[in-house]
Motif scaffolding. Structure first.
Motif, short mmCIF file in Angstrom:
data_model
loop_
_atom_site.label_atom_id
_atom_site.label_comp_id
_atom_site.label_asym_id
_atom_site.label_seq_id
_atom_site.Cartn_x
_atom_site.Cartn_y
_atom_site.Cartn_z
N LYS A 83 0.85 -1.19 0.00
CA LYS A 83 0.00 0.00 0.00
C LYS A 83 0.88 1.24 0.00
N VAL A 84 0.46 2.26 -0.71
CA VAL A 84 1.10 3.58 -0.63
C VAL A 84 -0.02 4.60 -0.59
N TRP A 85 0.02 5.51 0.37
CA TRP A 85 -1.04 6.52 0.41
C TRP A 85 -0.56 7.83 1.02
N LEU A 86 -1.37 8.86 0.76
CA LEU A 86 -1.11 10.17 1.35
C LEU A 86 -2.08 10.38 2.50
N GLN A 87 -1.54 10.91 3.59
CA GLN A 87 -2.37 11.17 4.77
C GLN A 87 -2.48 12.69 4.92
N VAL A 265 3.49 11.06 3.69
CA VAL A 265 3.54 10.03 2.65
C VAL A 265 3.83 8.69 3.33
N ILE A 266 3.00 7.71 3.08
CA ILE A 266 3.11 6.43 3.79
C ILE A 266 3.13 5.26 2.82
N GLY A 267 4.04 4.33 3.07
CA GLY A 267 4.07 3.10 2.29
C GLY A 267 4.11 1.92 3.24
N GLU A 268 3.55 0.80 2.84
CA GLU A 268 3.48 -0.35 3.75
C GLU A 268 3.74 -1.66 3.04
N ILE A 269 4.55 -2.50 3.69
CA ILE A 269 4.59 -3.93 3.35
C ILE A 269 3.77 -4.61 4.43
N THR A 270 2.69 -5.26 4.04
CA THR A 270 1.80 -5.87 5.01
C THR A 270 2.41 -7.18 5.52
N GLY A 271 2.36 -7.36 6.84
CA GLY A 271 2.99 -8.52 7.46
C GLY A 271 2.37 -9.84 7.03
#
Lengths: 472, 472
Positions: A83-87, A265-271
């Motif tokens: 996921k990549v999103w703007l908060q 700016v947020i990016g995530e590798i989901t566990g």
């Protein structure tokens, strides 16, 4: 019987030792992979080059800050994260305006130019500038000694950073109040303006800006506040001894524009195993406007992005959800850090660990941790894994401004601790630029952060993972 | 009776513990004094300013080397040491001559200029320069694979320093043979010249010189050897893939002039209790000629001088004789180091310890030691005293080239180990200049060295001081 018990115990003990040795070996191989990938085919330096040289200074609310948001979002998307999103977050917008101007006047026509910069948040002088006599004090506490003499004057805060303190952040901490609250304090005694010695050990011509606050002073009591270079501070202090009634002139065109919308700016590798446990690694995307913000905190931004890239590059699939958070507005409001924590808490997200890099892109020496005894003991047990990389510093202490608001429950907060000797030479000044970041030093920091996040992800943190530990 | 024995033993043990704690406290106070004095009113940076900016590069046999001898001797005399003297030594004199010139030619009139510098000790090209086809190899061992193809060509050694090695000196050690012995090896296969990729991690336009040797090659077989910048090495390597038969032109005017007289500069504080035991601290006064030799080894020179000055400044009177030795000709002959050892050995001087600083003026991380087990255990027991100064690295390993010849009997040799990441960016290049030395980093190194020398002086070294220990 006893013999059997001893034998069984020995076998169990051996199995456990073998398993433990196997883990240590696996960890040291993995960590070596992170360092190799960071040093041989790293991305952090290229990202920083773009952020610094193609974008530049990224003050909250500026067009450049928005360009940095868009650039880093696109780069995170290219990494193929989950996921990549703007908060969205509202941030204060302050502008410097036309270039500042200042001089010392010791007599008719006898002027010496001074390198000056408005402090972030300062009001402007009147359009014609401000000229007044100067009162030098050694920090805020010293005002009390001159209270009858302050009215109508420009207060000159000239307390230097203590050179004998080994960690320069300590020396900074001992002086920063004169920059942050000096105007508020002096205004209460009737001062008409404030100039502050730049917070740097180095004697040079570059003024260093930074945030300031008027506290609860009403608007009409707010006085213009600026920093002068250390060289000019030394000069002014010397010349004041010869001529106490000299006058100081300065002109600031700064302006506060209220709030505007910006973004974390947020990016995530989901566990893969515990997706509901979050580990954050981050730095702040905004910077001051004088330089290009390479050390503060372009370095922290690209190192944090590199952590997730190195996981991808080396094929490491985290058990827990790893988020890179590029915080907006650390410098003059901390709105991004507050917003991220507010939302995380409102969603009851289980954040177990957060690491910030916001002390420059210099050779990493280790980390400081906000952790309880058991957590810190667990972290210290990892120290030997870092020794081959000359990472020796594992101490308790502050972490980072942006992740501070996440503090709640059992979360562990950590700060990367690079060598601090040169940091304040560049901090908030026009010399915080790309050429002062060494590629290898930056990369070593990224690899060091990646290694720590890997260990936290693999083993979880004691105290917090009672549930998940049972499953193991 | 037994109770009395236990009580007596407890008392003795307590007294010993109290005494030990008292020593540790005294040591930590003294060490704090050294750091304070170095950071608050240090002299090292001012000395380096003069050595770098008023004198400059100090190649052995040059007028500048002589100026450096005279300047440092005068400064040591000003410190009020017990003895200051010059130790004559014959050194090789090599001159670079007119500025070097090189280009790559890919076709008629199609040339690209290349930044080149003669290696120290190289013969010149013919006055019109040398032009030939190029054969790229990956280090000396690789010559074997191309032996039929070398004759009449310029061999281009392009093995890069390994970026994945954490300590850059290791990466340097893995490549330096192509610079030092590359010409000798290539000449044996019939090469007409040698160009070497500069030994630096950084990709930039600065060529790095350094010593080379023809071994036992007769004069008429010696071929001109030069370094090209890493950027040009990358370019040449890339363009060779497109055009294997391109030609490379270079012109060197270097010359070997035989031997001339020079000096080691030595100052001594004579020991108050054991004047016949000597402790040496030093660096090398000569440098290459392209930059001003600030890191290599102006830093080591002024730090070593600062050790004795800090003893004076803080009122510490050493028990043993402390010598600062500023060695001549480390870079291209090691004559100064050999001469000092030769004379020390011929006089049967009892040298118990020698420390060299020759790895740049960067933030100190610790020391490496050539010591036996008992000596190293003693040194390691001092580690906690250094922790407040972020000095963590105490390892066995090489010390310094100049003090190496002193190795004999029980002497312990040590090298200051500063952070190494930026060292080879500047090493032997035009960028080894004063502005790349950070004042605080330099001063921290001097204080760290002073603290170690203090401890060695106060406690002596195990194994060697059997006699003096009895007196204590």
């Amino acid at each position: 019987m006893r013999r059997y018990i001893i034998t069984a115990f020995s076998i169990l003990f051996s199995v456990s030792l073998i398993a433990q040795n196997h883990e240590v070996k696996e960890d040291s191989i993995k960590i070596r992979q992170f360092y190799n990938a960071a040093l041989v085919k790293g991305q952090a330096y290229k990202w920083l080059d773009h952020l610094s040289n193609n974008i530049g200074g990224r003050l909250s609310g500026s067009l450049n800050a928005q360009r940095a948001v868009e650039f880093t979002k696109a780069e995170l998307e290219d990494l193929g994260l989950d996921k990549v999103w703007l908060q969205p977050v509202m941030v204060p917008k302050w502008t410097r305006g036309a270039r500042e101007h200042a001089y010392i006047q010791t007599g008719p026509g006898m002027t010496t130019e001074v390198n000056i910069t408005a402090l972030g948040g300062s009001v402007a002088t009147s359009p014609g500038g401000l000229k007044a006599r100067v009162l030098e004090v050694n920090g805020i506490e010293d005002l009390e000694n001159y209270k009858a003499d302050i009215k109508g004057k420009i207060v000159f805060y000239n307390r230097p950073m203590k050179p004998e303190l080994i960690q320069t952040f300590e020396a900074y901490g001992g002086c920063v109040d004169q920059r942050y609250s000096g105007a508020e304090a002096a205004a209460k005694y009737g001062a008409v303006g404030v100039i502050v010695r730049s917070l740097s050990h180095k004697i040079d011509e570059y003024p260093h800006t930074g945030s300031m606050s008027y506290g609860d002073l009403p608007n009409d009591k707010r006085i213009p506040a600026a920093a002068i270079s250390t060289k000019d501070a030394e000069y002014l202090s010397g010349i004041l001894k010869l001529k106490k009634d000299l006058e100081f002139y300065y002109k600031l065109s700064s302006e506060n524009h209220g709030e505007v919308k910006s973004y974390n700016v947020i990016g995530e590798i989901t566990g893969s195993e515990f997706p509901e446990e979050f580990i954050v690694v981050g730095g702040h995307l905004d910077s001051w406007d004088l330089g290009d913000g390479s050390h503060d905190d372009g370095a922290g931004v690209v190192q944090s992005m590199e952590v997730l890239r190195l996981f991808k590059e080396t094929g490491y699939k985290p058990k827990r959800s790893i988020r890179v958070v590029l915080f907006m507005n650390e410098e003059n409001g901390l709105r991004g850090g507050n917003k991220y924590a507010e939302i995380a808490h409102s969603k009851n997200e289980n954040h177990i660990f957060a690491l910030e890099s916001d002390a420059g892109g210099f050779t990493p020496r280790g980390f400081s941790f906000e952790a309880d005894d058991a957590q810190f003991a667990q972290i210290e047990s990892w120290k030997p894994l870092f020794k081959p990389y000359l990472i020796h510093y594992f101490e308790r202490g502050g972490s980072g401004a942006d992740i501070g608001p996440l503090k709640k429950g059992d979360i562990v907060l950590a700060g990367l601790r690079p060598d601090s000797q040169r940091y304040f030479d560049h901090h908030h000044a026009a010399t915080d630029t790309f050429e002062h970041v060494n590629k290898r030093e930056l990369e070593l920091g990224a690899a060091t952060m990646t290694s720590l996040i890997y260990l936290v992800d693999k083993y979880g943190m004691r105290h917090i993972n009672l549930q998940t530990d049972k499953k193991l």
